[in-house]
Scaffold this motif. Sequence first.
Motif, PDB file in Angstrom:
ATOM      1  N   ILE A   9       3.476  -5.035  13.175  1.00  0.00           N
ATOM      2  CA  ILE A   9       2.037  -4.898  13.443  1.00  0.00           C
ATOM      3  C   ILE A   9       1.457  -4.259  12.186  1.00  0.00           C
ATOM      4  CG2 ILE A   9       2.105  -4.964  15.955  1.00  0.00           C
ATOM      5  CD1 ILE A   9       1.943  -1.875  15.755  1.00  0.00           C
ATOM      6  N   TYR A  10       0.407  -4.870  11.680  1.00  0.00           N
ATOM      7  CA  TYR A  10      -0.036  -4.599  10.318  1.00  0.00           C
ATOM      8  C   TYR A  10      -1.008  -3.426  10.233  1.00  0.00           C
ATOM      9  CZ  TYR A  10       2.100  -9.162   9.936  1.00  0.00           C
ATOM     10  OH  TYR A  10       2.992 -10.201   9.998  1.00  0.00           O
ATOM     11  N   HIS A  17      -2.808  -9.991   3.301  1.00  0.00           N
ATOM     12  CA  HIS A  17      -2.391 -10.647   2.063  1.00  0.00           C
ATOM     13  C   HIS A  17      -1.209 -11.568   2.340  1.00  0.00           C
ATOM     14  CE1 HIS A  17       0.994  -7.931   1.893  1.00  0.00           C
ATOM     15  NE2 HIS A  17       0.224  -6.865   1.765  1.00  0.00           N
ATOM     16  N   TRP A 226       5.172   5.911  13.427  1.00  0.00           N
ATOM     17  CA  TRP A 226       6.234   4.915  13.620  1.00  0.00           C
ATOM     18  C   TRP A 226       6.743   4.892  15.057  1.00  0.00           C
ATOM     19  CZ3 TRP A 226       7.681   0.658  11.259  1.00  0.00           C
ATOM     20  CH2 TRP A 226       7.249   0.463   9.950  1.00  0.00           C
ATOM     21  N   ALA A 229       3.939   2.985  16.681  1.00  0.00           N
ATOM     22  CA  ALA A 229       3.841   1.560  16.321  1.00  0.00           C
ATOM     23  C   ALA A 229       4.996   0.728  16.891  1.00  0.00           C
ATOM     24  CB  ALA A 229       3.817   1.429  14.804  1.00  0.00           C
ATOM     25  N   LEU A 230       6.204   1.269  16.835  1.00  0.00           N
ATOM     26  CA  LEU A 230       7.352   0.452  17.279  1.00  0.00           C
ATOM     27  C   LEU A 230       7.229   0.058  18.748  1.00  0.00           C
ATOM     28  CD1 LEU A 230      10.050   2.340  15.228  1.00  0.00           C
ATOM     29  CD2 LEU A 230       9.642  -0.123  15.090  1.00  0.00           C
ATOM     30  N   ILE A 264      10.658  -8.791   9.954  1.00  0.00           N
ATOM     31  CA  ILE A 264       9.999  -7.712   9.195  1.00  0.00           C
ATOM     32  C   ILE A 264      10.219  -7.919   7.689  1.00  0.00           C
ATOM     33  CG2 ILE A 264      10.257  -5.956  11.001  1.00  0.00           C
ATOM     34  CD1 ILE A 264      12.757  -4.987   9.386  1.00  0.00           C
ATOM     35  N   LYS A 266      11.593  -6.214   4.016  1.00  0.00           N
ATOM     36  CA  LYS A 266      12.757  -5.368   3.715  1.00  0.00           C
ATOM     37  C   LYS A 266      12.410  -3.884   3.618  1.00  0.00           C
ATOM     38  CE  LYS A 266      12.380  -6.104  -1.260  1.00  0.00           C
ATOM     39  NZ  LYS A 266      12.984  -6.585  -2.488  1.00  0.00           N
ATOM     40  N   ASP A 267      11.152  -3.579   3.273  1.00  0.00           N
ATOM     41  CA  ASP A 267      10.769  -2.181   3.095  1.00  0.00           C
ATOM     42  C   ASP A 267      10.737  -1.400   4.404  1.00  0.00           C
ATOM     43  OD1 ASP A 267       8.668  -4.027   3.607  1.00  0.00           O
ATOM     44  OD2 ASP A 267       7.232  -2.404   3.405  1.00  0.00           O
ATOM     45  N   ILE A 268      10.678  -2.097   5.536  1.00  0.00           N
ATOM     46  CA  ILE A 268      10.595  -1.351   6.792  1.00  0.00           C
ATOM     47  C   ILE A 268      11.848  -1.568   7.648  1.00  0.00           C
ATOM     48  CG2 ILE A 268       8.094  -1.146   6.828  1.00  0.00           C
ATOM     49  CD1 ILE A 268       7.918  -3.509   8.690  1.00  0.00           C
ATOM     50  N   HIS A 272      13.337  -0.122  11.645  1.00  0.00           N
ATOM     51  CA  HIS A 272      13.695  -1.073  12.695  1.00  0.00           C
ATOM     52  C   HIS A 272      15.183  -1.089  13.012  1.00  0.00           C
ATOM     53  CE1 HIS A 272       9.672  -2.541  11.861  1.00  0.00           C
ATOM     54  NE2 HIS A 272       9.735  -3.161  13.008  1.00  0.00           N
ATOM     55  N   HIS A 294      12.836  -9.936   5.500  1.00  0.00           N
ATOM     56  CA  HIS A 294      12.603 -10.846   4.370  1.00  0.00           C
ATOM     57  C   HIS A 294      12.272 -10.066   3.104  1.00  0.00           C
ATOM     58  CE1 HIS A 294       8.284 -10.133   4.422  1.00  0.00           C
ATOM     59  NE2 HIS A 294       8.248 -10.397   5.715  1.00  0.00           N
ATOM     60  N   GLY A 295      12.230 -10.801   1.991  1.00  0.00           N
ATOM     61  CA  GLY A 295      11.951 -10.169   0.701  1.00  0.00           C
ATOM     62  C   GLY A 295      10.457 -10.079   0.429  1.00  0.00           C
ATOM     63  N   TRP A 296      10.133  -9.681  -0.762  1.00  0.00           N
ATOM     64  CA  TRP A 296       8.734  -9.465  -1.141  1.00  0.00           C
ATOM     65  C   TRP A 296       8.228 -10.540  -2.079  1.00  0.00           C
ATOM     66  CZ3 TRP A 296       5.565  -4.549  -1.569  1.00  0.00           C
ATOM     67  CH2 TRP A 296       5.597  -3.888  -0.335  1.00  0.00           C
ATOM     68  N   TRP A 297       6.916 -10.758  -2.047  1.00  0.00           N
ATOM     69  CA  TRP A 297       6.271 -11.742  -2.916  1.00  0.00           C
ATOM     70  C   TRP A 297       5.629 -11.060  -4.116  1.00  0.00           C
ATOM     71  CZ3 TRP A 297       6.578 -16.919  -2.416  1.00  0.00           C
ATOM     72  CH2 TRP A 297       7.107 -17.400  -1.215  1.00  0.00           C
ATOM     73  N   MET A 304       1.910  -7.478  -7.134  1.00  0.00           N
ATOM     74  CA  MET A 304       0.492  -7.626  -6.806  1.00  0.00           C
ATOM     75  C   MET A 304      -0.146  -6.237  -6.678  1.00  0.00           C
ATOM     76  SD  MET A 304       0.505 -10.704  -4.060  1.00  0.00           S
ATOM     77  CE  MET A 304       1.717  -9.983  -3.013  1.00  0.00           C
TER      78      MET A 304
HETATM   79  N1  MSP Z   1       2.512  -0.977  10.126  1.00  0.00           N
HETATM   80  C1  MSP Z   1       3.791  -1.132   9.541  1.00  0.00           C
HETATM   81  C2  MSP Z   1       4.680  -1.966  10.419  1.00  0.00           C
HETATM   82  C3  MSP Z   1       4.882  -1.403  11.801  1.00  0.00           C
HETATM   83  S1  MSP Z   1       5.882  -2.464  12.776  1.00  0.00           S
HETATM   84  C4  MSP Z   1       6.154  -1.583  14.141  1.00  0.00           C
HETATM   85  C5  MSP Z   1       3.651  -1.816   8.176  1.00  0.00           C
HETATM   86  N2  MSP Z   1       2.542  -2.494   7.964  1.00  0.00           N
HETATM   87  S2  MSP Z   1       2.128  -3.224   6.585  1.00  0.00           S
HETATM   88  O1  MSP Z   1       0.884  -3.863   6.858  1.00  0.00           O
HETATM   89  O2  MSP Z   1       2.171  -2.312   5.499  1.00  0.00           O
HETATM   90  O3  MSP Z   1       3.229  -4.216   6.248  1.00  0.00           O
HETATM   91  C6  MSP Z   1       3.574  -5.218   7.095  1.00  0.00           C
HETATM   92  C7  MSP Z   1       4.571  -6.140   6.494  1.00  0.00           C
HETATM   93  O4  MSP Z   1       4.087  -6.731   5.299  1.00  0.00           O
HETATM   94  C8  MSP Z   1       5.882  -5.463   6.169  1.00  0.00           C
HETATM   95  O5  MSP Z   1       6.900  -6.205   6.782  1.00  0.00           O
HETATM   96  C9  MSP Z   1       5.976  -5.582   4.660  1.00  0.00           C
HETATM   97  O6  MSP Z   1       7.282  -5.817   4.258  1.00  0.00           O
HETATM   98  C10 MSP Z   1       5.149  -6.796   4.396  1.00  0.00           C
HETATM   99  N3  MSP Z   1       4.695  -6.831   3.021  1.00  0.00           N
HETATM  100  C11 MSP Z   1       3.832  -5.990   2.390  1.00  0.00           C
HETATM  101  N4  MSP Z   1       3.719  -6.415   1.086  1.00  0.00           N
HETATM  102  C12 MSP Z   1       4.492  -7.489   0.882  1.00  0.00           C
HETATM  103  C13 MSP Z   1       4.712  -8.389  -0.182  1.00  0.00           C
HETATM  104  N5  MSP Z   1       4.179  -8.238  -1.376  1.00  0.00           N
HETATM  105  N6  MSP Z   1       5.522  -9.459   0.052  1.00  0.00           N
HETATM  106  C14 MSP Z   1       6.063  -9.692   1.292  1.00  0.00           C
HETATM  107  N7  MSP Z   1       5.854  -8.884   2.300  1.00  0.00           N
HETATM  108  C15 MSP Z   1       5.212  -7.689   2.081  1.00  0.00           C
HETATM  109  O7  MSP Z   1       4.555  -1.711   7.376  1.00  0.00           O
END
Ligand code: MSP
Length: 638
Positions: A9-10, A17, A226, A229-230, A264, A266-268, A272, A294-297, A304
């Motif tokens: 949940i974002y 993005h 956290w 949120a979880l 999710i 990888k950063d979180i 989890h 998953h990985g990051w873009w 970015m």
């Molecule tokens: N709110 C927490 C998640 C709580 S889940 C119980 C959170 N939110 S977030 O909006 O920061 O990020 C959500 C997701 O976006 C995460 O899985 C994170 O890995 C992903 N990404 C954020 N930047 C990213 C990239 N540049 N590339 C790919 N995914 C990335 O964390």
Amino acid sequence: MKRLITSPIYYVNDIPHIGHAYTTIICDTLARFYRLKGDDVFFITGTDEHGQKIEGAAAKNNLKPKQMSDKISAEFRALWDSFDISYDHFVRTTDESHERTVKAVFARMYESGDIYKGEYEGNYCVSCESYFPANQLIDGEFCPDCGKKTSIIKEESYFFALSKYEKKLLEWYESDKCILPRGKKNEVINFVKSGLKDLSITRTSFSWGISLPGILNEPKHVVYVWLDALFAYLSPLGLEQNGTLNLAGQGNMAHFNECGVHIIGKDILRFHAVFWPAFLLSLGLPLPKMVAAHGWWTRDGQKMSKSKGNIVNPKEVAAAYGIEQFRYFLLREVPFGQDGDFSQRALIDRINSELCNDLGNLLSRIVGMSSKYSEYKIDASKLEAKHKEELDAASEHINTALKEIDEANMSRYLEEIWRVLNIANAAVAKYEPWTLVKNGDIDGANAVVALCANLLAKAAILLSPALPKTAAKIADTMGFEINTENFTHFITQNSTKDFTTKACDALFNKVESELMMPPVPQNEPQSEQIKIDDFAKCEIKVGTVLECENVEGSSKLLKFKVDLGESAPRQILSGIAKFYNASELVGKQVCVLANLKPAKIMGLESQGMILSAESEDGGRKLVLLGTHSPVKNGAIVG
Ligand code: MSP
């Protein structure tokens, strides 16, 4: 089978993005795939709205936290709706039912003795909403995850008895797919084996959060984001009912209990794969079947960031290139778990070669050939006899594809589907149905067309979760439906069919040149200006490194002896061990902030600061500052 699929949940501190779109599209594809197979799927996405990070972002925008949450949450929801994301529930952590759930969970854990009161002091990273132990910080103060400066917070806090669950967590990690990719699992296991500390789960330094249940009578505290949120993964399923917890798995809770899947970034993962299962164990709930990270873009090879103006906005990409084209690119470009790079060039290449040529042209050819040879009718009666080899080869790829999607590996899944398409395309090139017709072998030509049509139908069914609109167009043109019955027929039973096709427009159009403007760097934020007298307060000197060694017990610190032209060399500690070998620095000249008040780091006195510049070579990197040619030790920099 019942399944729960969740995206993170974002956070509502900023607009969506590419990273958010990526996870959500993976979840959507999985949800659609399992529904097509006949499973009863519940797919949750939503927004994470409490905490210091959101409070701060709201203040910057002159909004109240709830106003900011309403605004950004609505943007996420509108984006997913415009992308036709098939979520069953959009949860907000400010939903009343969610807040009730979190309070009930807290009360339950408190009553069972897993929550107790204590005091916490530590380095807190607001951006990651997480504490970090001092020995994990970069340069003693920067967050090891995002590189931002942490602040020291001391507060009365309630703790969750995380350490109690070490053994049970290690047992859970033994189940095969609980954490994917498998390589990531070892990182988690090592983290848990190195010893878990109890987790601080309330905050008193700000108020934007869920308050503790009434029985505790603690108005100063709010629940740690956290923990809050979880539980958004379970509040929409009815974990709480009339103030008590539904732990028996009634109603929609059965989706989680039978097969909970969390996708999710990888950063979180730690949240989890360590905290979340421990919370569930404390409540006596089943654990997830799969947590896949998953990985990051990056964009054009670069991280970015707002200041670079290069954050990929999903709305913009979809408007320029099309939603399905964007979905295809995201799902196909990188193997699950690896980092990926977005560039318009790479997107265009995939559209032109894979979507236009391999897929679109195959459909046009099938329609063209069937119209010419058999009045749009495709007869599959001779197919098995004439093309068993191709059908068998395709069925192997389909079986592999099914295994891949079960592990959320969308890129490999699509690759296998493309192998099926390539068998069809290769068959046209090999058998040349037009030559067969010329030579009077009408049956032979029809069998090739039937082969291509059946392989495309199988591919379209498998493709439909990823590209629903494209697959629906293919099915409409070939006169079949994408549904569970046909999934069973074409995929599970590996059978074939006759078709009646009709004329259609091109599935995709080629893209000649880039359709989006290149990123424009944003104005750098203005830093506070100082007078020359302010600068004069800093005494920066050049010195020669006499000795340099690693500090025992720290992977980041180097201990220097630097000659600054004074009566004795200075001992200085610097967190650059990740970027330099100790031995390579001996004899080098460095710049030192010499009148910095001495400080103790890991019990050792540091008498100054060695200056370095930040660079971003695919991550945070520090480069030492020196002079262009040798100077006298103690030379003043200014
Ligand atoms: N709110 C927490 C998640 C709580 S889940 C119980 C959170 N939110 S977030 O909006 O920061 O990020 C959500 C997701 O976006 C995460 O899985 C994170 O890995 C992903 N990404 C954020 N930047 C990213 C990239 N540049 N590339 C790919 N995914 C990335 O964390």
